[in-house]
Scaffold this motif. Sequence first.
Motif, PDB file in Angstrom:
ATOM      1  N   ARG A  68      38.891  31.943  24.323  1.00 50.54           N
ATOM      2  CA  ARG A  68      40.074  31.338  24.965  1.00 50.54           C
ATOM      3  C   ARG A  68      40.255  29.905  24.487  1.00 50.54           C
TER       4      ARG A  68
ATOM      5  N   ARG B  99      46.748  36.664  13.895  1.00 52.72           N
ATOM      6  CA  ARG B  99      45.791  35.558  13.795  1.00 52.72           C
ATOM      7  C   ARG B  99      44.927  35.480  15.042  1.00 52.72           C
ATOM      8  N   VAL B 100      45.569  35.533  16.211  1.00 47.54           N
ATOM      9  CA  VAL B 100      44.824  35.451  17.475  1.00 47.54           C
ATOM     10  C   VAL B 100      43.854  36.619  17.602  1.00 47.54           C
TER      11      VAL B 100
ATOM     12  N   GLU C 150      51.315  35.505  14.206  1.00 48.54           N
ATOM     13  CA  GLU C 150      50.514  34.789  15.209  1.00 48.54           C
ATOM     14  C   GLU C 150      49.676  35.757  16.022  1.00 48.54           C
TER      15      GLU C 150
ATOM     16  N   LEU D 233      41.868  28.768  12.685  1.00 51.82           N
ATOM     17  CA  LEU D 233      42.134  27.992  13.893  1.00 51.82           C
ATOM     18  C   LEU D 233      43.214  26.946  13.678  1.00 51.82           C
ATOM     19  N   ARG D 234      43.998  26.700  14.725  1.00 51.00           N
ATOM     20  CA  ARG D 234      44.963  25.614  14.746  1.00 51.00           C
ATOM     21  C   ARG D 234      44.215  24.314  15.056  1.00 51.00           C
TER      22      ARG D 234
ATOM     23  N   VAL E 273      40.724  36.068  15.510  1.00 53.35           N
ATOM     24  CA  VAL E 273      39.766  35.163  16.150  1.00 53.35           C
ATOM     25  C   VAL E 273      39.041  35.885  17.269  1.00 53.35           C
TER      26      VAL E 273
ATOM     27  N   VAL F  43      41.646  29.759  20.776  1.00 53.17           N
ATOM     28  CA  VAL F  43      43.020  30.241  20.496  1.00 53.17           C
ATOM     29  C   VAL F  43      44.067  29.574  21.373  1.00 53.17           C
ATOM     30  N   ASP F  44      43.677  28.845  22.414  1.00 54.34           N
ATOM     31  CA  ASP F  44      44.671  28.171  23.281  1.00 54.34           C
ATOM     32  C   ASP F  44      45.354  27.022  22.543  1.00 54.34           C
TER      33      ASP F  44
ATOM     34  N   GLY G 148      42.353  24.362  18.245  1.00 53.76           N
ATOM     35  CA  GLY G 148      41.216  25.270  18.154  1.00 53.76           C
ATOM     36  C   GLY G 148      40.070  24.664  17.381  1.00 53.76           C
TER      37      GLY G 148
END
Length: 410
Positions: free
Chosen positions: A406, A345-346, A342, A364-365, A349, A409-410, A368
């Motif tokens: 932000r 991944r962040v 994780e 992206l999740r 991005v 990725v939040d 995201g």
Amino acid sequence: MPSALPDGEPVPETGELPPYALEGAGERPLGFYLHVPYCASRCGYCDFNTYTATELRGSGGVLASRDNYADTLVDEVRLARKVLGGDPRPVRTVFVGGGTPTLLAAADLVRMLSAVREEFGLAEDAEVTTEANPESVDPAYLAELREGGFNRVSFGMQSAKQHVLRVLDRTHTPGRPEACVAEARAAGFEHVNLDLIYGTPGESDEDWRASLDAAIGAGPDHVSAYALIVEEGTGLARRIRRGEVPMTDDDEHADRYLIAEEALSRAGFSWYEVSNWATTEAGRCLHNELYWRGADWWGAGPGAHSHVGGVRWWNVKHPGAYAAALGGGRSPGAGREILSEEDRRVERVLLELRLSEGCPLALLRPDGLAAASRAVEAGLLDPAAHRGGRAVLTLRGRLLADAVVRDLVD
């Protein structure tokens, strides 16, 4: 004074990495960052891990001297060879930064580069860069660097206006960085960068335009332009707090960025990272691209950071402590962290979004992805790139890049 190191788990005295960090290493690009922590004087805005002679006095004696610094750094390059093991990977990029690397003799920088070449080999098209203070080089020095294998040089220009340089505590005279570009070209350097800073207290839009015009007119193939960040603990922060100089605001920074984009684009430069422009793809800084793309790099020198296969570590900060560790046969590592999937991944991005190619939407999740769609509607991400599966900042998005990241990725 320099900022503090992060917390982390201990680094083994051997510098040994977890076995998984080296799996598939031969398939990944490898770069070296070589840190030279010396400066003739401290600039008021700087919180880098650098030291003047006064700051080193009484804090390590000969171990802190720059006279034998190259020998110590070569010891870490040899340590890197032992730690990374296996068949040597030809090094793709070498970047000598600081501090002021050119306070060392040119022969010292060449010797440091030679150690990388001898231990690892250099890729046939390796990019080899040094930063340089305009007042600390001359044609003979640059010619010696070029003959020794350096093919890219980055000069700290910051501004073309004397009153702006004075606020930044820069010691070079206006016009000298531009002359350095010509000297570097004459020495055979194909790639030359000028570093600029905007948003200095007391700088006007016209001052900034004059700096851009001077930089462009000098003929580099790369320009970096960074908004001034006033770090706590610096001399400039204290001056602002005392009311001696005014602080610029985000709106002024945005205006200056737009001025830079207009001037540089008109002159044939294209942005490839939010703060970096080049005239050709070959002119891009490949070493920084290693950072932005999460490749492997070894940072040698006091306070230098490294990353290999998802492990990040950092060295002790003081040159004396650094030399003592290597002299005692120990890794100079002060701490390290193991990046989770994780985390990686962040970071992808966060870093890749700053590039002109952007980052894959597949990173992206669901939240995201929804944020990316809203950013397209708000004019922050390019709609055509979004349809093609990538998040690419628009010009307006570049002005708000941190906020866009932000949200994604939040």
